[in-house]
Design an enzyme around this catalytic site. Structure first.
Site, PDB file in Angstrom:
ATOM      1  N   TYR A 438      -8.059   1.851  67.276  1.00  0.00           N
ATOM      2  CA  TYR A 438      -9.252   2.289  66.520  1.00  0.00           C
ATOM      3  C   TYR A 438      -9.586   1.370  65.344  1.00  0.00           C
ATOM      4  O   TYR A 438      -8.773   0.550  64.962  1.00  0.00           O
ATOM      5  CB  TYR A 438      -9.218   3.766  66.168  1.00  0.00           C
ATOM      6  CG  TYR A 438      -8.186   4.344  65.236  1.00  0.00           C
ATOM      7  CD1 TYR A 438      -7.409   3.588  64.381  1.00  0.00           C
ATOM      8  CD2 TYR A 438      -8.032   5.735  65.197  1.00  0.00           C
ATOM      9  CE1 TYR A 438      -6.512   4.191  63.518  1.00  0.00           C
ATOM     10  CE2 TYR A 438      -7.126   6.348  64.341  1.00  0.00           C
ATOM     11  CZ  TYR A 438      -6.372   5.567  63.499  1.00  0.00           C
ATOM     12  OH  TYR A 438      -5.492   6.160  62.654  1.00  0.00           O
ATOM     13  N   GLU A 439     -10.780   1.493  64.849  1.00  0.00           N
ATOM     14  CA  GLU A 439     -11.336   0.554  63.859  1.00  0.00           C
ATOM     15  C   GLU A 439     -11.293  -0.892  64.362  1.00  0.00           C
ATOM     16  O   GLU A 439     -11.137  -1.830  63.581  1.00  0.00           O
ATOM     17  CB  GLU A 439     -10.615   0.653  62.505  1.00  0.00           C
ATOM     18  CG  GLU A 439     -10.669   2.016  61.864  1.00  0.00           C
ATOM     19  CD  GLU A 439     -12.083   2.531  61.640  1.00  0.00           C
ATOM     20  OE1 GLU A 439     -13.007   1.708  61.583  1.00  0.00           O
ATOM     21  OE2 GLU A 439     -12.259   3.750  61.525  1.00  0.00           O
ATOM     22  N   GLY A 440     -11.464  -1.053  65.645  1.00  0.00           N
ATOM     23  CA  GLY A 440     -11.440  -2.394  66.238  1.00  0.00           C
ATOM     24  C   GLY A 440     -10.066  -2.689  66.799  1.00  0.00           C
ATOM     25  O   GLY A 440      -9.099  -2.767  66.048  1.00  0.00           O
TER      26      GLY A 440
END
Lengths: 596, 596
Positions: A438-440
């Site tokens: 998550y968050e890239g």
């Protein structure tokens, strides 16, 4: 007690690596010296050890649940969150005018680590609120700021980030959620967002969704994306809560880990349109979202460190208690606690070295962030900004990837008991797996490192980091200790490997993008490894000096040993990674799709 | 179909690496040539793809359950097991006189991989039965053989291994279960055994427990351990089932993975004593148990390969379907399936190369096993025995450790969807984690490699393996292809690194055991990496030859690329591991226990 905050190690980093006394000289941080750091960290440790950490296992066994659009969090979460607000923890790093304490990130990051060690699922709610605050501070109108910031900074209301849609994950160009302008200047929002962390819950009075959507008629692709505030409850001019907005949680996900944290599917506009307010200007949403994401990416890196620390502590406790087999060196005549066995020590040292190395890296990155915002000299601000931006993908990517290795070792130290859920080691293994996603994902961090952070300036920032490392090598070379010599050798080899890769990436990204991006994640892993190892080398220098003065010699000796272990066993991986990147690109991409 | 058995790759290994045509020249294996291998594998593939694989997800969602001492397996398991018996799959490698087919392990191992890919939890039941059969064949009296073997070989009855007790995991010296001799020559068994896979279930008519226990008055430690057969139901002279024996399942574990496989706590003798029959001689139980364990360790290594294969297939399917972002090389104007992105290819190639490399290693080890049992020349048998025994810790340790990396990458390829349990990728990540633990943790395998397999003969077997690798290097050197040159360079560097480590281990194990054992797991990882890379190098040689003849050129080209990828990206790790072992031992063990 299942978690003890590593306050001493954090303060070592804050003082000797990040230079808190220098930070306290910056305008606005006058109160933020070492004593403040110590006082805040100790209070934060107490809160997290006593209030938040005991909820970690219950959160896994009795996760958030959905019922008819409402989400109930794990029993105990609501009360702990109330105490979190009361303690003023949400506002730690946020500006005084909105009720925050305006402390440096250097201190805030340590507090963030503690909260996440205590309870990754719980900590996600404040983490997302921080992102919403950043976005509004940067791009929100005065009216939006006045309406939302104080409540977010206090934690009374929480924030979310709404990027992902079923067809649009890493690729935000595919976002379809639409925003129809209304005569009163507001918008009506229609669409489905997925993977929304704390998108619905029962811990706060209101939820402030920050939502990417396309205004009717906007261009295709990422240039047509705008950012909106969509509150769960509309807010009156006087700040009072009004009508329920047309955003509804239609389900939450059944996940591998972080089960207590509700991951919502949010439906916007099924009952006429959700009322949204534009943040900043139309079609600049992605730019603003990156502000939130950069803050969040750093914070997710800290989550990696946090869960690694917790897994380490649990493994150490077990290794000291569990008695099996005699030591191989014949030092004991009966079965011994397994911590006496060399391979158990190797596993624990690996866990410890990764955790301390990444903590040191993150702390130094935080100090650069502080200087980039507060230093009076524009040139110094700019240098620190470049350094910080180079660090963000490393803190996010490397610290989370290492957390997978560390939490896996944590299970392994427990042997068969590690596989039994009641033991608790497996929860960290499950929880950690989201951090590289998550968050890239790590690949997205690596693309950022290759493209924006390395190729764009022709490798200049990367080489400046290497030059700083070379200075540390110079200091190591002036020491006549076995540990310094051992660390010097590995650090120097890793830096040279890194420079080779930087040259390769800088020259290939345009000429042969497949070759450059084939090595993107290995490059990130090499760079993160190097920087964490560098900071431990600096730790060794400081620890040797302090030990010589007789200051806390047991701690300093442990720091020296940990730095050496890191160099011998983790930095030693660097030259092999260089070879894979520089000489191995072709075999990554040459297999035809049909052959898979 | 969620699983397609890699029959073509297996047959490539069986023919070109293991030399099935040579095996078919050995006495007893006359029928076991390539055509037999092909026919058996194709039939086995059909059965596992159609019958067993579809039960993998249901087993995870609806695991085995315990009720009042009885264990119900997942709906569908019983019927699939009935078909497994009917197909004669349990007897594949077991001797004809007891109803088996007497096929070589070289073929049996491939079938084992398929069963485990299809369903790790299901496959554990036959895996344990195999171990019980081995122990009885080696050490059982004629009476025990007559009573139990036929039913075990057919699969009508299943077997278990009972080693672990709450205080005795890796350290069997601590076993407390006791056996009291009875006037009729049998024993009464009393004690508690934990972690007993398929210790209780509803798929078979009887369960034959093989139990370690101490006869009254036996010496302390491992020299006082004996092995017993304890059937769930007593067996009459005519083979009919009699009274329920006094062994009862008091609970099953709640685990991270392999949830469909019941892990039992077994209570022996709470109602007067469980009737047990001595296997072989008193106090030689550990020796017999090692027979079972060695078979089981190899089989668990195959489980690592199996789950890696399944995770790879799932990741490939997703990567071909999921559309996100444009390729970095500008080759497409719109968002593409993510398999077009270099880092996704890197992940898939890593998964593929690890899996194929370990499969090749395991297949060649199996061929050595076959020769060690069937070759007419005693000297050749002995050489093959030494080679096989050297391979067992590598097959077990390396293939399972790599399966952690592969299943983690499998989740990663899926991005956020990977973290959602319904997607299914997370199950492999959870299931795989037991593989580095049971049947001896990786550290236990590494101790075996260091102590019995390397130090005991002064490194002789290890150096003989290296000499064989050097021969392969010679063949690579005679090729004028880019791939052969690339592989040669890495293989040669890895072999030299391995030889340095062998010298270090052979010289230090007695002189400085802490230093040698500090490097034990890294040594295992280096050795496994090298041997798997070597077998892929041999694959490359064979594939180049076959491609030149025009045989299945697409497959051969993929094999060549995979071998090169392995060399560039996995074998390249070897020299760094050497440095950590040879130069980094001190920092592993020097931190005082109190400093953790």
């Amino acid at each position: 007690m299942t978690y003890r905050a590593p306050v001493k190690d954090m303060l070592f980093d804050i003082r000797h690596l990040a230079g808190i006394d220098e930070i306290a000289k910056l305008p606005g941080f006058e109160e933020a010296g070492f004593d403040t750091a110590q006082a805040v960290l100790e209070e934060c440790a107490r809160f997290n050890e006593e209030v938040v950490a005991p909820l970690n296992v219950p959160g896994d066994r009795n996760p958030s649940s959905w019922n008819n659009g409402e989400v109930s969090t794990t029993p105990g979460f609501k009360e702990a969150y109330r105490q979190y607000i009361e303690g003023g923890w949400q506002g730690l790093q946020h500006p005084g005018p909105f009720g925050g304490q305006g402390l440096p990130k250097t201190i805030g990051a340590a507090c963030g680590e503690m909260l996440n060690s205590a309870n990754l699922s719980f900590a996600l709610c404040p983490l997302l609120t921080d992102g919403a605050i950043e976005a509004l501070l940067t791009a929100g109108s005065d009216e939006l700021k006045a309406t939302y910031l104080e409540k977010l900074v206090s934690g009374e209301w929480t924030g979310t980030m709404n990027l992902t849609e079923p067809q649009a994950g890493s690729d935000l160009a595919l976002v379809r959620t639409r925003a129809e302008p209304q005569p009163d200047g507001s918008y009506k929002i229609f669409g489905t967002k997925i993977f929304i962390t704390y998108g619905e819950h029962d811990m706060a009075g209101n939820i402030v969704h920050l939502v990417l959507a396309r205004v009717t008629g906007a261009p295709e692709g990422v240039k047509g994306i705008s950012l909106f505030v969509v509150p769960k409850f509309l807010v009156g001019k006087d700040g009072s809560l009004g009508a329920r907005n047309d955003v509804h949680c239609v389900s939450i996900e059944h996940k591998l880990g972080i089960k207590a944290s509700p991951t919502a599917v949010l439906q916007y506009g099924d009952r006429g349109g959700a009322v949204g307010y534009l943040v900043g200007q139309e079609n600049r949403g992605l730019e603003y979202m990156f502000i939130m994401m950069n803050a969040a990416r750093y914070a997710v890196g800290v989550q990696g460190i946090a869960i690694a620390e917790r897994a380490y502590q649990k493994a150490v406790t077990y290794a000291k208690e569990r008695v099996q087999s005699r030591p191989v060196d014949g030092s004991m005549n009966s079965s011994a606690p397994i911590i006496h066995h060399p391979d158990v020590k190797r596993m624990l040292m690996t866990m410890r070295a990764f955790t301390e190395g990444c903590r040191a890296m993150a702390t130094v990155a935080a100090a650069a962030y502080d200087a980039s915002h507060h230093h009076p000299d524009a040139q110094v601000r700019k240098q620190n900004q470049a350094f910080y931006e180079f660090m963000v993908p490393l803190v996010k990517g490397y610290s989370t990837e290492m957390s997978l290795e560390v939490t896996s070792l944590g299970v392994q130290v427990h042997g068969g008991m590690g596989f039994i859920e009641e033991t608790g080691a497996a929860q960290y293994y499950r929880d950690a797996k989201i951090l590289t996603i998550y968050e890239g994902t790590t690949a997205i961090q690596a693309n950022d490192l290759v493209g924006r952070k390395t190729a764009r300036d022709g490798g200049q920032t990367a080489r400046a980091v290497a030059a700083q490392i070379e200075k540390t090598e110079g200091e190591l070379a002036r020491r006549d200790t076995v540990a310094a010599r051992a660390v010097l050798r590995r650090l120097s080899a890793a830096r040279k490997a890194f420079l080779d890769v930087v040259d390769f990436i800088a020259s290939q990204t345009k000429a042969s993008p497949n070759a450059a991006f084939a090595g993107s994640v290995p490059y990130l892993m090499l760079a993160g490894n190097l920087v964490a190892g560098w900071q431990l080398a600096r730790s060794l220098l400081a620890a040797e000096d302090l030990a010589a003065k007789g200051e806390d010699t047991a701690f300093m000796q442990a720091k020296i040993t940990t730095a050496r272990f890191y160099a011998d066993h983790i930095l030693a991986r660097a030259p092999g990674i260089r070879d894979s990147i520089v000489e191995g690109a072709e075999s990554v991409t040459s297999l035809a799709i049909e052959a898979f």
